[in-house]
Scaffold this motif. Structure first.
Motif, mmCIF file in Angstrom:
data_model
loop_
_atom_site.group_PDB
_atom_site.id
_atom_site.type_symbol
_atom_site.label_atom_id
_atom_site.label_comp_id
_atom_site.label_asym_id
_atom_site.label_seq_id
_atom_site.Cartn_x
_atom_site.Cartn_y
_atom_site.Cartn_z
ATOM 1 N N GLY A 1 -4.059 -75.644 16.418
ATOM 2 C CA GLY A 1 -3.746 -76.517 17.542
ATOM 3 C C GLY A 1 -2.344 -76.327 18.079
ATOM 4 O O GLY A 1 -1.910 -77.071 18.963
ATOM 5 N N SER B 1 -12.031 -80.791 14.425
ATOM 6 C CA SER B 1 -11.692 -80.752 15.852
ATOM 7 C C SER B 1 -12.501 -81.821 16.574
ATOM 8 O O SER B 1 -13.716 -81.922 16.417
ATOM 9 C CB SER B 1 -11.936 -79.364 16.451
ATOM 10 O OG SER B 1 -13.219 -78.865 16.159
ATOM 11 N N ALA C 1 -13.875 -77.491 18.647
ATOM 12 C CA ALA C 1 -13.122 -76.274 18.959
ATOM 13 C C ALA C 1 -14.039 -75.057 18.974
ATOM 14 O O ALA C 1 -13.719 -74.039 19.580
ATOM 15 C CB ALA C 1 -11.994 -76.064 17.950
ATOM 16 N N LYS D 1 -16.682 -74.928 26.023
ATOM 17 C CA LYS D 1 -15.643 -75.731 25.383
ATOM 18 C C LYS D 1 -15.418 -77.045 26.122
ATOM 19 O O LYS D 1 -14.806 -77.969 25.586
ATOM 20 C CB LYS D 1 -14.322 -74.955 25.337
ATOM 21 C CG LYS D 1 -14.399 -73.580 24.683
ATOM 22 C CD LYS D 1 -14.679 -73.633 23.208
ATOM 23 C CE LYS D 1 -14.532 -72.225 22.609
ATOM 24 N NZ LYS D 1 -14.786 -72.189 21.171
ATOM 25 N N GLN E 1 -8.920 -72.970 24.569
ATOM 26 C CA GLN E 1 -8.851 -74.185 23.752
ATOM 27 C C GLN E 1 -8.138 -75.339 24.438
ATOM 28 O O GLN E 1 -8.324 -76.489 24.063
ATOM 29 C CB GLN E 1 -8.172 -73.887 22.410
ATOM 30 C CG GLN E 1 -9.057 -73.175 21.403
ATOM 31 C CD GLN E 1 -10.274 -73.993 21.000
ATOM 32 O OE1 GLN E 1 -10.296 -75.215 21.084
ATOM 33 N NE2 GLN E 1 -11.328 -73.305 20.574
ATOM 34 N N SER E 2 -7.320 -75.061 25.425
ATOM 35 C CA SER E 2 -6.571 -76.139 26.070
ATOM 36 C C SER E 2 -7.266 -76.683 27.310
ATOM 37 O O SER E 2 -7.102 -77.858 27.664
ATOM 38 C CB SER E 2 -5.165 -75.654 26.443
ATOM 39 O OG SER E 2 -5.222 -74.522 27.287
ATOM 40 N N SER F 1 -6.753 -72.013 18.190
ATOM 41 C CA SER F 1 -7.997 -72.703 17.841
ATOM 42 C C SER F 1 -8.037 -73.185 16.398
ATOM 43 O O SER F 1 -8.830 -74.073 16.068
ATOM 44 C CB SER F 1 -9.199 -71.783 18.095
ATOM 45 O OG SER F 1 -9.106 -70.611 17.307
ATOM 46 N N LYS G 1 -8.791 -80.170 27.547
ATOM 47 C CA LYS G 1 -8.318 -80.964 26.408
ATOM 48 C C LYS G 1 -6.929 -81.540 26.685
ATOM 49 O O LYS G 1 -6.638 -82.677 26.349
ATOM 50 C CB LYS G 1 -8.265 -80.096 25.142
ATOM 51 C CG LYS G 1 -9.561 -79.403 24.777
ATOM 52 C CD LYS G 1 -10.634 -80.377 24.381
ATOM 53 C CE LYS G 1 -11.809 -79.715 23.669
ATOM 54 N NZ LYS G 1 -12.183 -78.388 24.117
ATOM 55 N N CYS H 1 -1.659 -79.618 20.101
ATOM 56 C CA CYS H 1 -2.832 -80.098 20.827
ATOM 57 C C CYS H 1 -3.539 -81.127 19.942
ATOM 58 O O CYS H 1 -3.871 -80.822 18.784
ATOM 59 C CB CYS H 1 -3.772 -78.940 21.148
ATOM 60 S SG CYS H 1 -5.247 -79.423 22.066
ATOM 61 N N HIS I 1 -6.706 -65.067 19.624
ATOM 62 C CA HIS I 1 -8.146 -65.080 19.358
ATOM 63 C C HIS I 1 -8.613 -63.661 19.059
ATOM 64 O O HIS I 1 -8.062 -62.687 19.569
ATOM 65 C CB HIS I 1 -8.890 -65.645 20.570
ATOM 66 C CG HIS I 1 -10.348 -65.830 20.350
ATOM 67 N ND1 HIS I 1 -11.283 -64.872 20.698
ATOM 68 C CD2 HIS I 1 -11.047 -66.862 19.810
ATOM 69 C CE1 HIS I 1 -12.491 -65.311 20.388
ATOM 70 N NE2 HIS I 1 -12.377 -66.518 19.851
ATOM 71 N N ILE J 1 -7.185 -80.791 17.637
ATOM 72 C CA ILE J 1 -7.392 -79.936 16.466
ATOM 73 C C ILE J 1 -6.501 -80.376 15.305
ATOM 74 O O ILE J 1 -5.293 -80.540 15.468
ATOM 75 C CB ILE J 1 -7.101 -78.461 16.806
ATOM 76 C CG1 ILE J 1 -8.087 -77.965 17.867
ATOM 77 C CG2 ILE J 1 -7.169 -77.580 15.560
ATOM 78 C CD1 ILE J 1 -7.768 -76.590 18.409
ATOM 79 N N SER K 1 -12.225 -70.137 13.207
ATOM 80 C CA SER K 1 -12.807 -69.813 14.502
ATOM 81 C C SER K 1 -14.231 -69.311 14.330
ATOM 82 O O SER K 1 -14.498 -68.446 13.494
ATOM 83 C CB SER K 1 -11.962 -68.749 15.214
ATOM 84 O OG SER K 1 -12.630 -68.264 16.351
#
Length: 393
Positions: A154, A352, A7, A202, A179-180, A151, A183, A291, A99, A294, A322
């Motif tokens: 998840g 992660s 992550a 990422k 983050q997605s 992040s 993934k 997700c 974030h 994570i 993070s």
């Protein structure tokens, strides 16, 4: 070594490295130069733009390259505010779990009285409340910025539901999908947002590169400060080799996203199952929509930084939050709905995973976890017995 901090960043893939080296060696011209070397670099840049655009089911002119996720977020917000036809002081709705690049940028703009901001709380299910979003909308609301995947936890936000409340308004909808992207399948949210931001490293591309997808209805007016790159939105010579490598890594990640998502779900399931089987005092944070890459955890009776260093001694690399916020040594805002007090927050750690994480990696992590936490459990039991003995003497 077992790396469990995807992550934060991912190693460059073989294809990304090959593309980077090839382009850097043979197409080194400045893409803005008018000579042949510049023209060849420009062609590579536009080919890369078309590749990323195809992923977003968009036209190349809807893609803007940046220096990474942070710049993508700031530039997206700035551009969407300028594109809004709302006059006077503008209002933005975001969440408390965004974030740091978005959260603190909006805080600064509000502090300087340039805009008004409403930060929606995150609830114990890991998501914002739709009614609170509706109640927050004002006549001067120009933008809603809600991340797709958090992040630290998840948690996946209800992008489609949010969009349904905004579709009959003039409010732009931005989602940070750093983050997605790569993934989980983000194609399901493309028609519900006006802007998406992503980052190269990422998805196993090089660091220092990102991208913004703008819906075709968004007017990309040049930045007031005279800049001459990426539709006039940003300054700086474009890093063509890194962008080409990013596009190669992104294609590979997105082509395999369904398969990788299934693998990640299995890895997460095995990890959580083994934690319970061995009574390891790590409590995973779970959301309504999750997700699988994570797994945030609250440790029992051990500080997160101590746990991280303990795993590190065994060659297992995890995180306490993070990577962009670690310098502030603060408890991640996103985990507050999952904890009772700040002391619990200090015991947060994050695993992660990626498609490179194997089941054997998970079993090794469990073995190491037993070594780390068993002495702590034994000491706690001993202390409890000692207290009980003293109380009955």
């Amino acid at each position: 070594m077992i790396y469990c901090d995807y992550a934060a960043t991912a190693p460059m893939s073989d294809i990304a490295l090959e593309v980077y080296q090839e382009i850097a060696k043979n197409f080194y011209g400045n893409a803005s130069s008018l000579h042949d070397a510049g023209g060849k670099a420009k062609n590579i840049l536009e080919q890369s733009r078309a590749i990323i655009a195809k992923i977003f089911l968009a036209k190349p002119r809807q893609i803007v390259f940046t220096s990474g996720g942070t710049e993508s977020n700031l530039l997206a917000i700035d551009t969407l505010m300028r594109a809004s036809d709302i006059k006077g002081k503008k209002h933005i709705i975001s969440s408390e779990a965004e974030h740091s690049s978005i959260y603190y940028y909006l805080k600064t703009l509000a502090k300087n009285e340039e805009i008004e901001v409403t930060f929606l709380p995150i609830h114990p299910n890991g998501q914002i409340n739709s009614k609170e979003l509706i109640d927050a909308i004002q006549p001067n609301t120009c933008l809603v910025s809600i991340q797709h995947v958090n992040s630290e936890t998840g948690s996946i936000q209800p992008i489609k539901t949010i969009s349904n409340y905004l579709k009959h308004t003039k409010i732009y909808f931005h989602s940070d999908a750093v983050q997605s992207f790569g993934k989980i399948d983000i194609s399901s949210i493309l028609s519900y947002v006006d802007c998406i931001t992503v980052s190269s490293h990422k998805v196993s591309g090089p660091k220092g590169v990102g991208a913004i997808y703008f819906d075709s209805k968004v007017i990309l007016s040049p930045h007031p400060v005279m800049t001459n790159h990426e539709h006039g939105l940003r300054p700086g010579t474009v890093d063509v080799p890194a962008i080409a490598a990013f596009s190669a890594a992104a294609v590979q990640a997105c082509n395999q996203v369904i398969e990788n998502s299934k693998h990640l779900s299995y890895i997460r399931e095995v990890f959580i199952k083994k934690l319970k089987e061995h009574d390891i005092p790590l409590q995973p944070l779970t959301s309504s929509d999750q997700c699988p890459s994570i797994v945030g955890c609250i440790a029992n009776n051990i500080q997160g930084d101590y746990a991280m260093l303990s795993y590190n001694r065994y060659g297992i690399h995890i995180s306490t939050g993070s990577a962009c916020s670690l310098g502030y040594a603060e408890i991640p805002r996103s985990i507050f709905p999952f904890i009772s007090n700040k002391e619990e927050g200090k015991r947060y750690i994050r695993f992660s995973f990626s498609h490179l994480t194997t089941e054997q990696d998970i079993l090794t992590i469990i073995e190491v976890s037993i070594k780390i936490f068993n002495p702590i459990k034994e000491e706690r039991i001993h202390n409890e017995k000692k207290i009980n003995w003293q109380g009955t003497s």
